[in-house]
Design a protein around this motif. Structure first.
Motif, PDB file in Angstrom:
ATOM      1  N   SER A  44       0.838  -1.209   0.000  1.00 30.76           N
ATOM      2  CA  SER A  44       0.000   0.000   0.000  1.00 30.76           C
ATOM      3  C   SER A  44       0.870   1.255   0.000  1.00 30.76           C
ATOM      4  N   GLU A  67      -8.023   0.188   0.084  1.00 32.53           N
ATOM      5  CA  GLU A  67      -8.509  -0.789   1.059  1.00 32.53           C
ATOM      6  C   GLU A  67      -9.767  -0.356   1.820  1.00 32.53           C
ATOM      7  N   ASP A  82      -6.113  -1.478  -4.535  1.00 29.22           N
ATOM      8  CA  ASP A  82      -5.492  -2.085  -3.358  1.00 29.22           C
ATOM      9  C   ASP A  82      -6.504  -3.057  -2.742  1.00 29.22           C
ATOM     10  N   GLU A  83      -6.246  -4.331  -2.918  1.00 30.63           N
ATOM     11  CA  GLU A  83      -7.118  -5.406  -2.433  1.00 30.63           C
ATOM     12  C   GLU A  83      -8.575  -5.180  -2.826  1.00 30.63           C
TER      13      GLU A  83
HETATM   14 MG    MG Z   1      -1.919  -2.777   2.238  1.00 33.96          MG
END
Ligand code: MG
Ligand code: ATP
Length: 285
Positions: free
Chosen positions: A43, A83, A154-155
């Motif tokens: 991240s 996220e 991010d994810e």
């Molecule tokens: Mg992360």
């Protein structure tokens, strides 16, 4: 499209660097995946690349120009889904989207996007009343509303049910088919395997391995052929070397004479590679 050279970064509060000199490039039109244990720096790297974190060392260029030289025009061409989605909870989904839409010159067709992620019917609901998965889907709409050429995710499938995760993966692939470039992180190895053209493994702020999932599987896999057959109500497993398998009389004889249950090449999975490269079991995190 993106070139990262000798990137190092330290958070002001910390004593030491969390990114320890990484180099990689993201080519136009590819889906590039970042894998690594929790706290590895995935991240952080993304946040540096989208200019949320400053004071990094090294050089990052986007379309041939140093990212530090970009002004707000930079945000016209990228889309971001991080996220923890942050929306205005006392506004409806549509009000949220309209708010962000105004920040950009280029505007995507919101009705199409919201229908695609299954949120159009809930467009007049307060976002504060949204479930986690709904907020994540709204975040995807936000990432795409300026018709970006590059997406940072991010994810993105974290917290989505299998159907919505599949829709999102299809959207990512369509985005690439239309010429888009994607930088994605995920802990879900099958997502990365299905989506990415290339992946990098990052551990403690260093890149340990970088290649296509296929090449990594060949590199880390065992060149073997595994056969299971049934004999006297028992399953027997045998492993043969892959080299010259077509001339291996023992293997051929087995195929001709036994009751075969399964045959697999000894290709490894991205999960196994993750554990080998990072030295961290997924379950330990
Ligand atoms: Mg992360
Ligand atoms: N705001 C911050 N201030 C200080 N240290 C931070 C901050 N954010 C992250 N870190 C530290 O930087 C390191 C890298 O964190 P980062 O969030 O980039 O990891 P990650 O690879 O994204 O992990 P995860 O898979 O858990 O999301 C960690 O050691 C973390 O504790």
């Amino acid at each position: 499209m993106f070139k990262v050279e000798g990137l190092k970064f330290k958070y002001p509060k910390n004593e030491s660097d969390v990114i320890n000199g990484i180099d990689f490039e993201i080519n136009k039109g590819e889906i590039f995946g970042f894998l690594g244990p929790s706290g590895a720096g995935k991240s952080t790297t993304q946040k540096i690349m989208i200019k949320i974190l400053e004071d990094f060392r090294g050089k990052i260029s986007y379309n041939g120009k140093d990212i530090t030289e970009y002004k707000d025009d930079f945000y016209e061409s990228i889309g971001v889904s991080f996220e923890m989605p942050i929306h205005f909870s006392k506004m409806t989904a549509l009000e949220n989207i309209e708010f962000f839409l105004k920040l950009y010159k280029k505007n995507a067709d919101i009705e199409t996007l919201m229908k695609r992620v299954g949120l159009w019917e809930d467009k007049d609901k307060m976002v504060g009343e949204f479930s986690k998965g709904m907020k994540i889907r709204l975040n995807i709409v936000r990432a795409l509303l300026n018709e970006p050429e590059m997406l940072f995710l991010d994810e993105p499938t974290n917290g989505l049910d299998p159907k919505n995760a599949m829709i999102l993966k299809d959207m990512i692939r369509e985005f690439r088919a239309d010429g888009g470039t994607v930088f994605i992180t995920s802990h879900i190895m099958s997502d990365i395997d299905q989506l990415c053209d290339r992946v990098a493994f990052i551990v403690d702020g260093e890149i340990k391995e970088m290649d296509s999932p296929r090449n990594l599987k060949i590199k880390y896999g065992k060149r073997s052929m595994n056969v299971e057959y049934k004999e006297n109500n028992e399953t027997i497993k045998v492993e043969f070397p892959m080299d010259n398998i077509g001339k291996n009389s023992e293997f051929i004889n087995l195929l001709q004479t036994k009751d075969i249950e399964t045959i697999h090449s000894g290709e490894t999975t991205l999960e196994d590679i993750f554990i080998k490269v990072t030295g961290v079991g997924l379950k330990d995190e």
